[in-house]
Design an enzyme around this catalytic site. Structure first.
Site, PDB file in Angstrom:
ATOM      1  N   SER A   1       1.025  -1.092   0.330  1.00 38.90           N
ATOM      2  CA  SER A   1       0.071  -0.009  -0.224  1.00 38.90           C
ATOM      3  C   SER A   1       1.482   0.887   0.507  1.00 38.90           C
ATOM      4  O   SER A   1       1.548   0.986   0.856  1.00 38.90           O
ATOM      5  CB  SER A   1      -0.721  -0.213   1.590  1.00 38.90           C
ATOM      6  OG  SER A   1      -1.721   1.129   0.880  1.00 38.90           O
ATOM      7  N   GLY A   2       0.589   1.900  -1.075  1.00 43.03           N
ATOM      8  CA  GLY A   2       1.469   3.332  -0.989  1.00 43.03           C
ATOM      9  C   GLY A   2       2.413   3.615  -1.707  1.00 43.03           C
ATOM     10  O   GLY A   2       2.677   4.455  -1.946  1.00 43.03           O
TER      11      GLY A   2
ATOM     12  N   ARG B   1      -0.071  -0.773   7.271  1.00 38.39           N
ATOM     13  CA  ARG B   1      -0.580  -0.943   6.061  1.00 38.39           C
ATOM     14  C   ARG B   1       1.672  -0.896   6.479  1.00 38.39           C
ATOM     15  O   ARG B   1       2.188  -1.800   5.135  1.00 38.39           O
ATOM     16  CB  ARG B   1      -0.489  -0.201   5.385  1.00 38.39           C
ATOM     17  CG  ARG B   1      -2.268   0.074   5.132  1.00 38.39           C
ATOM     18  CD  ARG B   1      -2.989   0.892   4.507  1.00 38.39           C
ATOM     19  NE  ARG B   1      -4.371   0.368   4.280  1.00 38.39           N
ATOM     20  CZ  ARG B   1      -5.581   1.310   3.350  1.00 38.39           C
ATOM     21  NH1 ARG B   1      -4.536   1.213   2.378  1.00 38.39           N
ATOM     22  NH2 ARG B   1      -6.147   0.165   3.314  1.00 38.39           N
TER      23      ARG B   1
ATOM     24  N   ARG C   1     -12.764   6.795   0.778  1.00 38.62           N
ATOM     25  CA  ARG C   1     -12.194   7.495   1.360  1.00 38.62           C
ATOM     26  C   ARG C   1     -12.614   9.122   0.593  1.00 38.62           C
ATOM     27  O   ARG C   1     -14.012   9.157  -0.582  1.00 38.62           O
ATOM     28  CB  ARG C   1     -10.866   7.324   0.421  1.00 38.62           C
ATOM     29  CG  ARG C   1      -9.582   7.425   0.472  1.00 38.62           C
ATOM     30  CD  ARG C   1      -9.014   6.063   0.697  1.00 38.62           C
ATOM     31  NE  ARG C   1      -8.258   5.866   0.834  1.00 38.62           N
ATOM     32  CZ  ARG C   1      -7.617   4.617   0.385  1.00 38.62           C
ATOM     33  NH1 ARG C   1      -6.685   5.040  -1.229  1.00 38.62           N
ATOM     34  NH2 ARG C   1      -6.214   3.687   0.967  1.00 38.62           N
TER      35      ARG C   1
ATOM     36  N   ARG D   1       0.248  10.948   1.639  1.00 39.93           N
ATOM     37  CA  ARG D   1      -1.369  10.847   0.725  1.00 39.93           C
ATOM     38  C   ARG D   1      -2.094  10.739   1.451  1.00 39.93           C
ATOM     39  O   ARG D   1      -3.887  11.516   1.422  1.00 39.93           O
ATOM     40  CB  ARG D   1      -1.438   9.564   0.610  1.00 39.93           C
ATOM     41  CG  ARG D   1      -2.251   9.041  -0.006  1.00 39.93           C
ATOM     42  CD  ARG D   1      -2.582   6.929  -1.312  1.00 39.93           C
ATOM     43  NE  ARG D   1      -3.177   6.572  -0.266  1.00 39.93           N
ATOM     44  CZ  ARG D   1      -2.978   5.415   0.098  1.00 39.93           C
ATOM     45  NH1 ARG D   1      -2.499   4.680  -1.366  1.00 39.93           N
ATOM     46  NH2 ARG D   1      -3.676   4.558   0.888  1.00 39.93           N
TER      47      ARG D   1
HETATM   48  N1  LIG Z   1       7.674   7.590  -7.644  1.00 34.39           N
HETATM   49  C1  LIG Z   1       7.047   8.399  -6.376  1.00 34.39           C
HETATM   50  N2  LIG Z   1       7.547   9.055  -6.020  1.00 34.39           N
HETATM   51  C2  LIG Z   1       7.153  10.454  -5.355  1.00 34.39           C
HETATM   52  N3  LIG Z   1       5.570  10.173  -4.281  1.00 34.39           N
HETATM   53  C3  LIG Z   1       4.396   8.935  -5.392  1.00 34.39           C
HETATM   54  C4  LIG Z   1       5.686   8.217  -6.398  1.00 34.39           C
HETATM   55  N4  LIG Z   1       4.459   7.434  -6.864  1.00 34.39           N
HETATM   56  C5  LIG Z   1       3.281   7.755  -6.175  1.00 34.39           C
HETATM   57  N5  LIG Z   1       3.320   8.568  -5.512  1.00 34.39           N
HETATM   58  C6  LIG Z   1       2.217   9.101  -4.193  1.00 34.39           C
HETATM   59  O1  LIG Z   1       2.533   7.793  -3.332  1.00 34.39           O
HETATM   60  C7  LIG Z   1       0.875   8.016  -2.914  1.00 34.39           C
HETATM   61  C8  LIG Z   1       0.805   6.826  -2.893  1.00 34.39           C
HETATM   62  O2  LIG Z   1      -0.014   6.108  -4.309  1.00 34.39           O
HETATM   63  P1  LIG Z   1      -0.921   5.858  -4.290  1.00 34.39           P
HETATM   64  O3  LIG Z   1      -2.059   5.358  -3.556  1.00 34.39           O
HETATM   65  O4  LIG Z   1      -1.108   5.487  -6.137  1.00 34.39           O
HETATM   66  O5  LIG Z   1      -0.376   4.145  -4.147  1.00 34.39           O
HETATM   67  P2  LIG Z   1      -1.333   2.616  -4.137  1.00 34.39           P
HETATM   68  O6  LIG Z   1       0.647   1.659  -4.348  1.00 34.39           O
HETATM   69  O7  LIG Z   1      -2.102   2.595  -5.301  1.00 34.39           O
HETATM   70  O8  LIG Z   1      -1.525   2.529  -2.702  1.00 34.39           O
HETATM   71  P3  LIG Z   1      -3.119   1.328  -1.946  1.00 34.39           P
HETATM   72  O9  LIG Z   1      -2.774  -0.276  -2.495  1.00 34.39           O
HETATM   73  O10 LIG Z   1      -3.179   1.701  -0.695  1.00 34.39           O
HETATM   74  O11 LIG Z   1      -3.858   1.833  -3.042  1.00 34.39           O
HETATM   75  C9  LIG Z   1       0.364   8.757  -3.957  1.00 34.39           C
HETATM   76  O12 LIG Z   1       0.194  10.244  -3.031  1.00 34.39           O
HETATM   77  C10 LIG Z   1       1.036   9.215  -5.063  1.00 34.39           C
HETATM   78  O13 LIG Z   1       1.004  10.498  -5.147  1.00 34.39           O
HETATM   79  N1  LIG Z   2      -7.175  -9.424  -3.216  1.00 39.30           N
HETATM   80  C1  LIG Z   2      -7.285  -8.406  -3.459  1.00 39.30           C
HETATM   81  N2  LIG Z   2      -6.885  -6.823  -2.746  1.00 39.30           N
HETATM   82  C2  LIG Z   2      -7.040  -5.465  -3.270  1.00 39.30           C
HETATM   83  C3  LIG Z   2      -8.765  -5.428  -4.576  1.00 39.30           C
HETATM   84  N3  LIG Z   2      -8.739  -4.357  -4.414  1.00 39.30           N
HETATM   85  C4  LIG Z   2      -7.734  -3.898  -4.414  1.00 39.30           C
HETATM   86  N4  LIG Z   2      -6.593  -4.444  -3.585  1.00 39.30           N
HETATM   87  C5  LIG Z   2      -5.538  -4.634  -2.595  1.00 39.30           C
HETATM   88  O1  LIG Z   2      -5.811  -4.317  -1.688  1.00 39.30           O
HETATM   89  C6  LIG Z   2      -5.251  -3.256  -0.984  1.00 39.30           C
HETATM   90  C7  LIG Z   2      -5.426  -1.524  -0.294  1.00 39.30           C
HETATM   91  O2  LIG Z   2      -6.274  -0.604  -0.864  1.00 39.30           O
HETATM   92  P1  LIG Z   2      -6.601   0.746  -0.458  1.00 39.30           P
HETATM   93  O3  LIG Z   2      -7.506   1.022  -1.886  1.00 39.30           O
HETATM   94  O4  LIG Z   2      -7.628   0.262   0.473  1.00 39.30           O
HETATM   95  O5  LIG Z   2      -5.404   1.750  -0.451  1.00 39.30           O
HETATM   96  C8  LIG Z   2      -3.880  -2.584  -2.052  1.00 39.30           C
HETATM   97  O6  LIG Z   2      -3.162  -3.127  -1.658  1.00 39.30           O
HETATM   98  C9  LIG Z   2      -4.943  -2.733  -3.517  1.00 39.30           C
HETATM   99  O7  LIG Z   2      -4.280  -3.794  -4.459  1.00 39.30           O
HETATM  100  C10 LIG Z   2      -9.090  -6.874  -4.716  1.00 39.30           C
HETATM  101  O8  LIG Z   2      -9.915  -6.767  -5.296  1.00 39.30           O
HETATM  102  N5  LIG Z   2      -8.613  -7.509  -3.898  1.00 39.30           N
END
Ligand SMILES: Nc1ncnc2c1ncn2[C@@H]1O[C@H](COP(=O)(O)OP(=O)(O)OP(=O)(O)O)[C@@H](O)[C@H]1O
Ligand SMILES: Nc1nc2c(ncn2[C@@H]2O[C@H](COP(=O)(O)O)[C@@H](O)[C@H]2O)c(=O)[nH]1
Length: 400
Positions: free
Chosen positions: A157-158, A292, A188, A281
């Protein structure tokens, strides 16, 4: 079949509660050459079992019913039906195929709803039967042509998965589509239901999981998340390449499913940077951030060593990581930006069906017939329940 004959037949076959059997086939279906092409219910025989397709499922008029008659015990049973099946219609043709499948052709239906496969002894059905400890059959919709492999993106995550996916979809809107997951976590402030997630209730989601509607699901950071089969198929049916943003547990489940996907794991440059991104974030409480981050360590370890992921990307510099992502997906400046062409299968309302090896010949009948024949080539079909059965090749043979 006349009513009197039908009644005699039903009593000789054992009791099928509230289920109207129009006719049952005899031995002609056991060799795979049998055909049914009359109105209403139809049946096919495989070994000692007759599969009767018709009526409705558990009284629900929106779901086509399936019942099984076992000749050895002379008993009827209603199997657990997995997958999203066809809606009932005027009539069906059914034919036994290899690998525990029955091809079911709906009469007079829309072109994107005419071909279905009822899996009665496929690998998926055997696994589910073992898992659930009861009789199982599964529906899979038949689709013309093939789809590009879906892309599974995992990472802690993140790390930036969502950011990378958003960039890809923005640059190539007609090429990629996002599989909208279900989750029991609260939205959110900027998140929209049906766009970012299908926000749902735990009991509802658990029921849908039990009904076989999910490709994968997992408990992640204290909430339930899952990918419904429909979420992936909706994207694929629209001709786009489907992207799944799921955790490592979900990726593991997809890897062992019938979905042939590309698996990518995104790593942070360091745990410190991951923490900074999660905090910046500003979407999680301190307690959730800590949870996380604790989970991130195990996820990164699994991502690197589980053998699930064929590609590992480091998201340090965002632009560089995005470029690497495009490279590994084979997207360069010359790549076409359109997805796969999607075509339905238009079948005549009244027809007879014959089978020859992997080919199904559909011959139009009725007064206004032009005697053209449609040939479905099933030699390259792939996928199957719980998703679509793809790779059907269609040919029309014009009458001279
Ligand atoms: N390469 C990077 N450098 C700096 N900040 C970044 C980079 N990539 C993403 N971010 C920032 O990091 C934060 C987390 O990114 P993002 O929400 O895309 O993560 P995620 O992997 O989708 O998280 P989750 O699994 O919780 O949904 C965001 O605020 C995003 O703008
Ligand atoms: N196994 C699954 N994981 C999922 C799915 N959709 C999202 N995710 C994962 O959950 C975390 C947290 O997400 P967030 O939106 O609460 O930040 C993230 O690692 C996602 O990849 C799903 O359908 N199946």
């Amino acid at each position: 079949m006349a009513q009197a004959e039908l009644e005699a037949f039903k009593s000789s076959m054992g009791e099928a509660a509230a289920f109207f059997v129009d006719h049952l086939e005899n031995g002609q279906h056991t060799n795979g050459f049998g055909v049914k092409s009359e109105d209403r219910d139809t049946s096919v025989q495989i070994g000692d079992r007759s599969y009767v397709i018709g009526g409705s499922h558990e009284g629900n008029p929106l779901f086509l019913g399936v019942q099984i008659h076992d000749k050895t015990t002379n008993k009827w049973s209603s199997p657990t039906v997995l997958g999203t099946g066809p809606k009932p219609c005027k009539g069906y043709s059914a034919i036994v195929l290899k690998q525990g499948r029955i091809l079911v052709i709906k009469k007079g239906s829309a072109s994107d709803d005419s071909i279905w496969f009822l899996e009665v002894d496929s690998l998926f059905v055997r696994e589910q039967r073992k898992l659930l400890g009861k009789e199982v059959v599964a529906w899979s919709k038949g689709v013309r042509g093939n789809a590009e492999k879906p892309i599974v993106i995992s990472g802690p995550s993140g790390v930036g998965k969502g950011t990378l996916i958003t960039m890809l979809m923005k640059e190539f809107p007609s090429m990629f589509g996002f599989s909208v997951s279900h989750t029991t976590r609260s939205p959110r402030c900027m998140e929209k239901n049906g766009v970012h997630y299908h926000f749902t209730d735990k009991t509802v989601m658990e029921k849908e999981i039990n009904d076989g509607k999910f490709l994968e699901f997992a408990s992640v950071h204290g909430n339930l998340y899952g990918t419904s089969i429909e979420s992936v198929e909706v994207v694929t049916d629209s001709g786009k390449r489907c992207i799944l943003d799921i955790d490592v547990q979900g990726a593991r489940s997809v890897k062992s499913s019938s979905l042939d996907a590309v698996f990518i794991f995104v790593c942070p440059p360091s745990m410190k940077e991951l923490e900074d991104r999660l905090r910046a974030r500003g979407t999680e409480t301190e307690e959730q951030i800590q949870k996380r981050l604790r989970n991130a360590e195990a996820e990164i370890k699994a991502g690197k060593s589980s053998g699930i992921f064929e590609h590992i990307l480091y998201n340090d510099n965002l632009e560089e990581c995005y470029k690497n992502l495009k490279n590994l997906l084979g997207i360069n400046d010359d790549a076409p930006v359109n997805g796969v062409e999607v075509e339905g299968i238009n079948l005549p309302k009244e027809h007879t069906v014959t089978k020859m090896e992997d080919k199904i010949m559909i011959q139009e009948t009725g007064e206004a017939t032009k005697n053209d024949m449609i040939v479905l080539d099933l030699s390259s079909i792939n996928g199957g329940a719980p998703g679509r059965t793809r790779g059907i090749v269609l040919d029309t043979v014009k009458s001279s």
